[in-house]
Write a protein that holds these residues in place. Structure first.
Motif, PDB file in Angstrom:
ATOM      1  N   PRO A  43      -5.638   6.724 -14.354  1.00 47.14           N
ATOM      2  CA  PRO A  43      -6.805   6.298 -13.559  1.00 47.14           C
ATOM      3  C   PRO A  43      -6.373   5.789 -12.193  1.00 47.14           C
ATOM      4  O   PRO A  43      -5.277   5.302 -12.024  1.00 47.14           O
ATOM      5  CB  PRO A  43      -7.397   5.163 -14.388  1.00 47.14           C
ATOM      6  CG  PRO A  43      -6.233   4.587 -15.096  1.00 47.14           C
ATOM      7  CD  PRO A  43      -5.261   5.713 -15.341  1.00 47.14           C
ATOM      8  N   VAL A  44      -7.258   5.929 -11.243  1.00 49.76           N
ATOM      9  CA  VAL A  44      -7.017   5.476  -9.876  1.00 49.76           C
ATOM     10  C   VAL A  44      -7.702   4.121  -9.709  1.00 49.76           C
ATOM     11  O   VAL A  44      -8.855   3.956 -10.094  1.00 49.76           O
ATOM     12  CB  VAL A  44      -7.563   6.483  -8.847  1.00 49.76           C
ATOM     13  CG1 VAL A  44      -7.264   6.001  -7.427  1.00 49.76           C
ATOM     14  CG2 VAL A  44      -6.955   7.857  -9.084  1.00 49.76           C
ATOM     15  N   VAL A  45      -6.964   3.125  -9.138  1.00 50.72           N
ATOM     16  CA  VAL A  45      -7.523   1.784  -8.963  1.00 50.72           C
ATOM     17  C   VAL A  45      -7.775   1.525  -7.488  1.00 50.72           C
ATOM     18  O   VAL A  45      -7.081   2.055  -6.609  1.00 50.72           O
ATOM     19  CB  VAL A  45      -6.571   0.709  -9.532  1.00 50.72           C
ATOM     20  CG1 VAL A  45      -6.462   0.840 -11.036  1.00 50.72           C
ATOM     21  CG2 VAL A  45      -5.196   0.803  -8.899  1.00 50.72           C
ATOM     22  N   ILE A  46      -8.784   0.730  -7.203  1.00 52.72           N
ATOM     23  CA  ILE A  46      -9.155   0.357  -5.833  1.00 52.72           C
ATOM     24  C   ILE A  46      -8.635  -1.060  -5.588  1.00 52.72           C
ATOM     25  O   ILE A  46      -8.967  -1.984  -6.329  1.00 52.72           O
ATOM     26  CB  ILE A  46     -10.676   0.403  -5.626  1.00 52.72           C
ATOM     27  CG1 ILE A  46     -11.243   1.770  -6.031  1.00 52.72           C
ATOM     28  CG2 ILE A  46     -11.027   0.098  -4.176  1.00 52.72           C
ATOM     29  CD1 ILE A  46     -12.746   1.838  -5.900  1.00 52.72           C
ATOM     30  N   LEU A  47      -7.823  -1.234  -4.543  1.00 56.03           N
ATOM     31  CA  LEU A  47      -7.351  -2.562  -4.165  1.00 56.03           C
ATOM     32  C   LEU A  47      -8.435  -3.283  -3.364  1.00 56.03           C
ATOM     33  O   LEU A  47      -9.378  -2.645  -2.860  1.00 56.03           O
ATOM     34  CB  LEU A  47      -6.073  -2.438  -3.335  1.00 56.03           C
ATOM     35  CG  LEU A  47      -4.898  -1.722  -4.017  1.00 56.03           C
ATOM     36  CD1 LEU A  47      -3.694  -1.702  -3.087  1.00 56.03           C
ATOM     37  CD2 LEU A  47      -4.546  -2.372  -5.335  1.00 56.03           C
ATOM     38  N   PRO A  48      -8.355  -4.594  -3.226  1.00 55.58           N
ATOM     39  CA  PRO A  48      -9.362  -5.323  -2.432  1.00 55.58           C
ATOM     40  C   PRO A  48      -9.450  -4.849  -0.994  1.00 55.58           C
ATOM     41  O   PRO A  48     -10.477  -5.018  -0.361  1.00 55.58           O
ATOM     42  CB  PRO A  48      -8.862  -6.783  -2.506  1.00 55.58           C
ATOM     43  CG  PRO A  48      -8.071  -6.851  -3.770  1.00 55.58           C
ATOM     44  CD  PRO A  48      -7.433  -5.519  -3.916  1.00 55.58           C
ATOM     45  N   CYS A  49      -8.361  -4.228  -0.457  1.00 56.24           N
ATOM     46  CA  CYS A  49      -8.393  -3.707   0.910  1.00 56.24           C
ATOM     47  C   CYS A  49      -8.977  -2.302   0.966  1.00 56.24           C
ATOM     48  O   CYS A  49      -8.900  -1.649   2.007  1.00 56.24           O
ATOM     49  CB  CYS A  49      -6.987  -3.729   1.488  1.00 56.24           C
ATOM     50  SG  CYS A  49      -5.758  -2.832   0.497  1.00 56.24           S
ATOM     51  N   GLN A  50      -9.505  -1.785  -0.158  1.00 57.06           N
ATOM     52  CA  GLN A  50     -10.169  -0.482  -0.270  1.00 57.06           C
ATOM     53  C   GLN A  50      -9.196   0.692  -0.258  1.00 57.06           C
ATOM     54  O   GLN A  50      -9.635   1.848  -0.165  1.00 57.06           O
ATOM     55  CB  GLN A  50     -11.208  -0.291   0.856  1.00 57.06           C
ATOM     56  CG  GLN A  50     -12.277  -1.354   0.901  1.00 57.06           C
ATOM     57  CD  GLN A  50     -13.046  -1.441  -0.409  1.00 57.06           C
ATOM     58  OE1 GLN A  50     -13.425  -0.434  -0.989  1.00 57.06           O
ATOM     59  NE2 GLN A  50     -13.258  -2.676  -0.883  1.00 57.06           N
ATOM     60  N   LEU A 105     -13.772   5.987  -9.659  1.00 58.68           N
ATOM     61  CA  LEU A 105     -14.224   7.197 -10.362  1.00 58.68           C
ATOM     62  C   LEU A 105     -14.533   8.326  -9.388  1.00 58.68           C
ATOM     63  O   LEU A 105     -14.375   9.505  -9.731  1.00 58.68           O
ATOM     64  CB  LEU A 105     -15.459   6.866 -11.200  1.00 58.68           C
ATOM     65  CG  LEU A 105     -15.242   5.794 -12.282  1.00 58.68           C
ATOM     66  CD1 LEU A 105     -16.547   5.527 -13.016  1.00 58.68           C
ATOM     67  CD2 LEU A 105     -14.169   6.241 -13.254  1.00 58.68           C
ATOM     68  N   LEU A 106     -14.959   7.979  -8.159  1.00 57.13           N
ATOM     69  CA  LEU A 106     -15.275   9.022  -7.183  1.00 57.13           C
ATOM     70  C   LEU A 106     -14.025   9.810  -6.835  1.00 57.13           C
ATOM     71  O   LEU A 106     -14.035  11.057  -6.814  1.00 57.13           O
ATOM     72  CB  LEU A 106     -15.885   8.387  -5.929  1.00 57.13           C
ATOM     73  CG  LEU A 106     -16.179   9.342  -4.776  1.00 57.13           C
ATOM     74  CD1 LEU A 106     -17.188  10.403  -5.206  1.00 57.13           C
ATOM     75  CD2 LEU A 106     -16.703   8.575  -3.555  1.00 57.13           C
ATOM     76  N   VAL A 107     -12.908   9.100  -6.565  1.00 58.51           N
ATOM     77  CA  VAL A 107     -11.663   9.783  -6.233  1.00 58.51           C
ATOM     78  C   VAL A 107     -11.179  10.606  -7.426  1.00 58.51           C
ATOM     79  O   VAL A 107     -10.673  11.735  -7.265  1.00 58.51           O
ATOM     80  CB  VAL A 107     -10.599   8.768  -5.789  1.00 58.51           C
ATOM     81  CG1 VAL A 107      -9.251   9.441  -5.614  1.00 58.51           C
ATOM     82  CG2 VAL A 107     -11.027   8.103  -4.489  1.00 58.51           C
ATOM     83  N   GLU A 108     -11.340  10.096  -8.643  1.00 62.06           N
ATOM     84  CA  GLU A 108     -10.914  10.841  -9.829  1.00 62.06           C
ATOM     85  C   GLU A 108     -11.711  12.139  -9.974  1.00 62.06           C
ATOM     86  O   GLU A 108     -11.141  13.203 -10.299  1.00 62.06           O
ATOM     87  CB  GLU A 108     -11.080   9.969 -11.067  1.00 62.06           C
ATOM     88  CG  GLU A 108     -10.129   8.771 -11.098  1.00 62.06           C
ATOM     89  CD  GLU A 108     -10.312   7.937 -12.348  1.00 62.06           C
ATOM     90  OE1 GLU A 108     -11.034   8.411 -13.250  1.00 62.06           O
ATOM     91  OE2 GLU A 108      -9.737   6.833 -12.429  1.00 62.06           O
TER      92      GLU A 108
END
Length: 395
Positions: A43-50, A105-108
């Motif tokens: 899975p791809v995670v989003i950091l607080p800096c986007q 989920l969008l990037v995935e």
């Protein structure tokens, strides 16, 4: 004309295909992880800096930034922090670690669509399995393991080379054994790090306890010394008051005696004046009549027998003597005492200290106890009262 029209359509189709390829290439660049430099993996995670990272890459960065973070059974017991590899923004995690970050989920979904489009447009490249080659026999792959020397080698080294007399084994069996050993070693290091972290926490707590105990003991020692100072100040006031009392008594006595001598002098001056006037009397009968009482008054004025005399050394105050050698030695001997060595002495001094209110006072403080030795009442070589004035009869 038809030929030129077909050629134009073919050129347009080629240009459109080139634009699609360029678009796909640009899209692929946006889907590259800055850590592994490959396309994001689920899975791809989003950091607080986007910015986005693979979860595995984010976890690797987190573990590298927090090598001594204590863990139990593979799960974090506290949060940690690391910096985003793209913008260096500090990312603070809770106790869930990387698994607490939100998935993109969008990037995935875009990656899935990109892979499907790529697979349909071009054949998948054949994955070649790369194996290391032998340093001595460059054409031979390393396919066996020398148990004797503990190194991987090739078949030619076993048959003709340096390992022909050594014990060998298949790479697969040794691989699983060594992997298990490495896994156990990693687990052992993690457990040892946990223990080290616990020891460090205990040592830091011990330092804080030592500092707190030290402050408390210093406060108690200062209180005992303040009490000793108050006793000395009280004794000093008491001794000074005795000297002051005798000073006032002697001064008052001398002033009273001065007043009596002054009155006697004044009376003598009056009689002297009367005698001088009587000497000028020309009448003999009147002179003889006044002379008898005048001579009696002159005799009384000449005598000071009724007045007190101050004895020699009456004004001296040297009889107030003090000697603090013993007390000074006791004060200089004040020190911390050991409980085991001085328990008996402390019991013996308890009775005398209770009567005088100046006994040994012990401050409990762990392994040692502080005592403030107080000096006994200073020996006073003084007279209890000032010397009484004595009168000397006049002759």
């Amino acid at each position: 004309m038809q030929s030129w029209h077909l050629i134009g359509n073919m050129v347009k189709s080629c240009l459109v295909a080139c634009e699609i390829v360029d678009t796909m290439d640009n899209l692929e660049k946006q889907l590259i992880c800055p850590i592994c430099l490959e396309m994001f993996t689920k899975p791809v995670v989003i950091l607080p800096c986007q910015h986005n990272l693979c979860r595995k890459c984010a976890n690797d960065v987190f573990q590298a930034s927090n090598p001594y973070l204590p863990t139990r059974s593979g799960s974090l017991t506290s949060g940690g922090r690391f910096r985003c590899p793209s913008c260096r923004h500090e990312v603070i995690l809770d106790r869930h670690g990387v698994y607490g970050l939100q998935r993109n989920l969008l990037v995935e979904n875009i990656i899935d669509m990109f892979k499907q489009e790529s697979n349909s447009s071009k054949p998948a490249p054949e994955k070649k399995e790369e194996m290391p080659m032998c340093d001595i026999h460059e054409d031979e792959k390393i396919n066996i393991y020398c148990v004797t020397h503990g190194v991987p080698t090739c078949s030619m080294c076993k048959v003709f080379g340096a390992h022909k007399d050594c014990e060998v084994a298949p790479l697969s069996s040794i691989y699983q054994t060594k992997k298990t050993e490495l896994s156990d070693g990693i687990a052992m290091v993690v457990g040892n790090n946990d223990r080290m972290q616990g020891i460090i926490s205990q040592l830091e707590e011990a330092c804080r306890a030592i500092e707190e105990n030290s402050r408390r003991q210093k406060t108690l020692v200062c209180e005992k010394f303040d009490h000793l100072y108050s006793i000395l100040e009280e004794k000093k006031r008491e001794l000074n008051q005795k000297v002051t009392d005798e000073q006032e008594e002697k001064v008052n006595y001398i002033r009273g005696l001065t007043s009596k001598y002054g009155d006697h002098l004044e009376e003598s001056c009056k009689i002297l004046e009367m005698g001088i006037q009587a000497m000028d009397e020309p009448e003999m009968a009147l002179f003889l009549q006044n002379t008898k009482p005048l001579l009696k008054k002159i005799e009384e004025a000449s005598s000071a027998a009724h007045l007190d005399k101050v004895e020699l050394g009456y004004e001296s105050m040297d009889h107030y003597k003090v000697d603090f050698k013993k007390e000074g030695k006791a004060l200089r001997s004040i020190d911390f005492i050991q409980d085991d060595d001085d328990e008996d002495e402390e019991d013996e001094d308890a009775g005398a200290g209770a009567e005088e209110g100046e006994g040994s006072q012990t401050v409990s403080g762990g392994a040692v106890s502080a005592t403030s030795a107080q000096p006994s009442a200073p020996p006073q070589q003084m007279s209890s009262s000032p010397s009484a004035p004595t009168s000397t009869p006049s002759t």
